[in-house]
Write a protein that holds these residues in place. Structure first.
Motif, PDB file in Angstrom:
ATOM      1  N   PHE A  96       0.857  -1.180   0.000  1.00 50.12           N
ATOM      2  CA  PHE A  96       0.000   0.000   0.000  1.00 50.12           C
ATOM      3  C   PHE A  96       0.893   1.229   0.000  1.00 50.12           C
ATOM      4  O   PHE A  96       1.913   1.266   0.673  1.00 50.12           O
ATOM      5  N   GLY A  97       0.484   2.237  -0.765  1.00 56.63           N
ATOM      6  CA  GLY A  97       1.254   3.461  -0.793  1.00 56.63           C
ATOM      7  C   GLY A  97       1.735   3.786  -2.193  1.00 56.63           C
ATOM      8  O   GLY A  97       1.132   3.384  -3.177  1.00 56.63           O
ATOM      9  N   SER A  98       2.840   4.479  -2.246  1.00 59.27           N
ATOM     10  CA  SER A  98       3.375   4.956  -3.520  1.00 59.27           C
ATOM     11  C   SER A  98       4.219   3.875  -4.179  1.00 59.27           C
ATOM     12  O   SER A  98       5.418   3.761  -3.925  1.00 59.27           O
ATOM     13  N   ILE A  99       3.554   3.072  -5.002  1.00 66.20           N
ATOM     14  CA  ILE A  99       4.245   1.981  -5.673  1.00 66.20           C
ATOM     15  C   ILE A  99       4.325   2.299  -7.147  1.00 66.20           C
ATOM     16  O   ILE A  99       3.308   2.370  -7.831  1.00 66.20           O
ATOM     17  N   PHE A 100       5.523   2.504  -7.652  1.00 63.45           N
ATOM     18  CA  PHE A 100       5.670   2.856  -9.060  1.00 63.45           C
ATOM     19  C   PHE A 100       6.297   1.729  -9.863  1.00 63.45           C
ATOM     20  O   PHE A 100       5.907   1.473 -10.982  1.00 63.45           O
ATOM     21  N   SER A 101       7.265   1.072  -9.292  1.00 65.17           N
ATOM     22  CA  SER A 101       7.925   0.016 -10.036  1.00 65.17           C
ATOM     23  C   SER A 101       8.475  -1.006  -9.061  1.00 65.17           C
ATOM     24  O   SER A 101       9.316  -0.688  -8.230  1.00 65.17           O
ATOM     25  N   ILE A 102       7.968  -2.222  -9.147  1.00 68.39           N
ATOM     26  CA  ILE A 102       8.430  -3.287  -8.266  1.00 68.39           C
ATOM     27  C   ILE A 102       9.405  -4.159  -9.038  1.00 68.39           C
ATOM     28  O   ILE A 102       9.045  -4.791 -10.021  1.00 68.39           O
ATOM     29  N   ASN A 103      10.639  -4.181  -8.592  1.00 70.14           N
ATOM     30  CA  ASN A 103      11.655  -4.979  -9.271  1.00 70.14           C
ATOM     31  C   ASN A 103      11.568  -6.450  -8.881  1.00 70.14           C
ATOM     32  O   ASN A 103      11.736  -7.336  -9.712  1.00 70.14           O
ATOM     33  N   GLN A 104      11.332  -6.672  -7.598  1.00 73.30           N
ATOM     34  CA  GLN A 104      11.345  -8.036  -7.099  1.00 73.30           C
ATOM     35  C   GLN A 104      10.478  -8.127  -5.854  1.00 73.30           C
ATOM     36  O   GLN A 104      10.416  -7.188  -5.061  1.00 73.30           O
ATOM     37  N   MET A 105       9.804  -9.267  -5.703  1.00 75.23           N
ATOM     38  CA  MET A 105       8.969  -9.515  -4.530  1.00 75.23           C
ATOM     39  C   MET A 105       9.392 -10.865  -3.974  1.00 75.23           C
ATOM     40  O   MET A 105       9.618 -11.812  -4.741  1.00 75.23           O
ATOM     41  N   GLY A 106       9.495 -10.959  -2.661  1.00 74.12           N
ATOM     42  CA  GLY A 106       9.979 -12.217  -2.121  1.00 74.12           C
ATOM     43  C   GLY A 106       9.576 -12.471  -0.698  1.00 74.12           C
ATOM     44  O   GLY A 106       8.940 -11.633  -0.045  1.00 74.12           O
ATOM     45  N   TRP A 107       9.949 -13.668  -0.235  1.00 76.68           N
ATOM     46  CA  TRP A 107       9.669 -14.107   1.119  1.00 76.68           C
ATOM     47  C   TRP A 107      10.955 -14.583   1.789  1.00 76.68           C
ATOM     48  O   TRP A 107      11.758 -15.286   1.164  1.00 76.68           O
ATOM     49  N   TYR A 108      11.107 -14.191   3.043  1.00 77.88           N
ATOM     50  CA  TYR A 108      12.187 -14.651   3.890  1.00 77.88           C
ATOM     51  C   TYR A 108      11.569 -15.228   5.153  1.00 77.88           C
ATOM     52  O   TYR A 108      10.386 -15.000   5.435  1.00 77.88           O
ATOM     53  N   ARG A 109      12.353 -15.958   5.894  1.00 75.93           N
ATOM     54  CA  ARG A 109      11.854 -16.469   7.162  1.00 75.93           C
ATOM     55  C   ARG A 109      12.980 -16.496   8.183  1.00 75.93           C
ATOM     56  O   ARG A 109      14.160 -16.570   7.839  1.00 75.93           O
ATOM     57  N   GLN A 110      12.583 -16.441   9.450  1.00 74.61           N
ATOM     58  CA  GLN A 110      13.557 -16.492  10.532  1.00 74.61           C
ATOM     59  C   GLN A 110      13.003 -17.332  11.665  1.00 74.61           C
ATOM     60  O   GLN A 110      11.958 -17.002  12.246  1.00 74.61           O
ATOM     61  N   ALA A 111      13.700 -18.402  11.951  1.00 74.43           N
ATOM     62  CA  ALA A 111      13.349 -19.265  13.066  1.00 74.43           C
ATOM     63  C   ALA A 111      14.109 -18.818  14.307  1.00 74.43           C
ATOM     64  O   ALA A 111      15.165 -18.172  14.189  1.00 74.43           O
ATOM     65  N   PRO A 112      13.616 -19.143  15.483  1.00 76.27           N
ATOM     66  CA  PRO A 112      14.301 -18.728  16.713  1.00 76.27           C
ATOM     67  C   PRO A 112      15.758 -19.190  16.744  1.00 76.27           C
ATOM     68  O   PRO A 112      16.042 -20.364  16.473  1.00 76.27           O
ATOM     69  N   GLY A 113      16.653 -18.273  17.026  1.00 78.74           N
ATOM     70  CA  GLY A 113      18.063 -18.602  17.130  1.00 78.74           C
ATOM     71  C   GLY A 113      18.779 -18.783  15.815  1.00 78.74           C
ATOM     72  O   GLY A 113      19.954 -19.160  15.797  1.00 78.74           O
ATOM     73  N   LYS A 114      18.077 -18.514  14.704  1.00 80.30           N
ATOM     74  CA  LYS A 114      18.694 -18.691  13.392  1.00 80.30           C
ATOM     75  C   LYS A 114      18.695 -17.378  12.623  1.00 80.30           C
ATOM     76  O   LYS A 114      17.951 -16.451  12.936  1.00 80.30           O
ATOM     77  N   GLN A 115      19.545 -17.334  11.598  1.00 81.24           N
ATOM     78  CA  GLN A 115      19.589 -16.150  10.752  1.00 81.24           C
ATOM     79  C   GLN A 115      18.382 -16.135   9.805  1.00 81.24           C
ATOM     80  O   GLN A 115      17.788 -17.173   9.508  1.00 81.24           O
ATOM     81  N   ARG A 116      18.062 -14.951   9.346  1.00 81.69           N
ATOM     82  CA  ARG A 116      16.977 -14.821   8.377  1.00 81.69           C
ATOM     83  C   ARG A 116      17.390 -15.544   7.091  1.00 81.69           C
ATOM     84  O   ARG A 116      18.505 -15.378   6.607  1.00 81.69           O
ATOM     85  N   GLU A 117      16.464 -16.307   6.553  1.00 83.30           N
ATOM     86  CA  GLU A 117      16.733 -17.160   5.400  1.00 83.30           C
ATOM     87  C   GLU A 117      15.861 -16.720   4.210  1.00 83.30           C
ATOM     88  O   GLU A 117      14.667 -16.467   4.372  1.00 83.30           O
ATOM     89  N   ARG A 118      16.485 -16.682   3.059  1.00 84.69           N
ATOM     90  CA  ARG A 118      15.749 -16.367   1.846  1.00 84.69           C
ATOM     91  C   ARG A 118      14.963 -17.596   1.413  1.00 84.69           C
ATOM     92  O   ARG A 118      15.543 -18.666   1.242  1.00 84.69           O
ATOM     93  N   VAL A 119      13.659 -17.450   1.235  1.00 81.40           N
ATOM     94  CA  VAL A 119      12.810 -18.596   0.913  1.00 81.40           C
ATOM     95  C   VAL A 119      12.495 -18.655  -0.570  1.00 81.40           C
ATOM     96  O   VAL A 119      12.711 -19.681  -1.225  1.00 81.40           O
ATOM     97  N   ALA A 120      11.966 -17.566  -1.097  1.00 78.95           N
ATOM     98  CA  ALA A 120      11.566 -17.536  -2.504  1.00 78.95           C
ATOM     99  C   ALA A 120      11.435 -16.098  -2.936  1.00 78.95           C
ATOM    100  O   ALA A 120      11.111 -15.225  -2.122  1.00 78.95           O
ATOM    101  N   ASP A 121      11.669 -15.844  -4.219  1.00 79.65           N
ATOM    102  CA  ASP A 121      11.345 -14.541  -4.763  1.00 79.65           C
ATOM    103  C   ASP A 121      11.026 -14.634  -6.236  1.00 79.65           C
ATOM    104  O   ASP A 121      11.278 -15.656  -6.888  1.00 79.65           O
TER     105      ASP A 121
END
Length: 114
Positions: free
Chosen positions: A25-50
């Motif tokens: 929502f908001g001022s969206i003019f050009s989206i280059n990439q959209m993706g999902w990350y996840r972070q489990a307790p005690g772990k680093q954030r992980e790239r899931v899909a984009d």
């Protein structure tokens, strides 16, 4: 100003499915990439899909064949998660890469019980 709003998380048994969505929502003019990350307790954030503006997709090794990312042309991205495993339990974040910079959602909990 851009705000990302996620929905669809929750508690599911192993082998089940969930579908996450994230809308911008908001001022969206050009989206280059959209993706999902996840972070489990005690772990680093992980790239899931984009997914890129051209439709190219990336999946992490741990989710290949089980998760599917898709998008529309209006600022919404989905993550269909099938055959869920307890190790998929994490807070999931969407991220949009715009010309103006990168934006993150607030995060949504996904819990998979064994």
């Amino acid at each position: 100003q851009v705000q990302l709003v996620e929905s669809g998380g929750g508690l599911v048994q192993a082998g089940g499915s969930l579908r996450l969505s994230c809308s911008a929502f908001g001022s969206i003019f050009s989206i280059n990439q959209m993706g999902w990350y996840r972070q489990a307790p005690g772990k680093q954030r992980e790239r899931v899909a984009d997914i890129t503006s051209g439709g190219g997709r990336y999946y992490g090794d741990s989710v290949k064949g089980r998760f599917t990312i898709s998008r529309d042309g209006k600022g919404t991205v989905w993550l269909q998660m099938n055959s869920l495993k307890p190790e998929d339990t994490a807070v999931y974040y969407c991220r949009f890469s715009l010309v103006a910079g990168n934006y993150w959602g607030q995060g949504i909990q996904v819990t998979v019980s064994s």
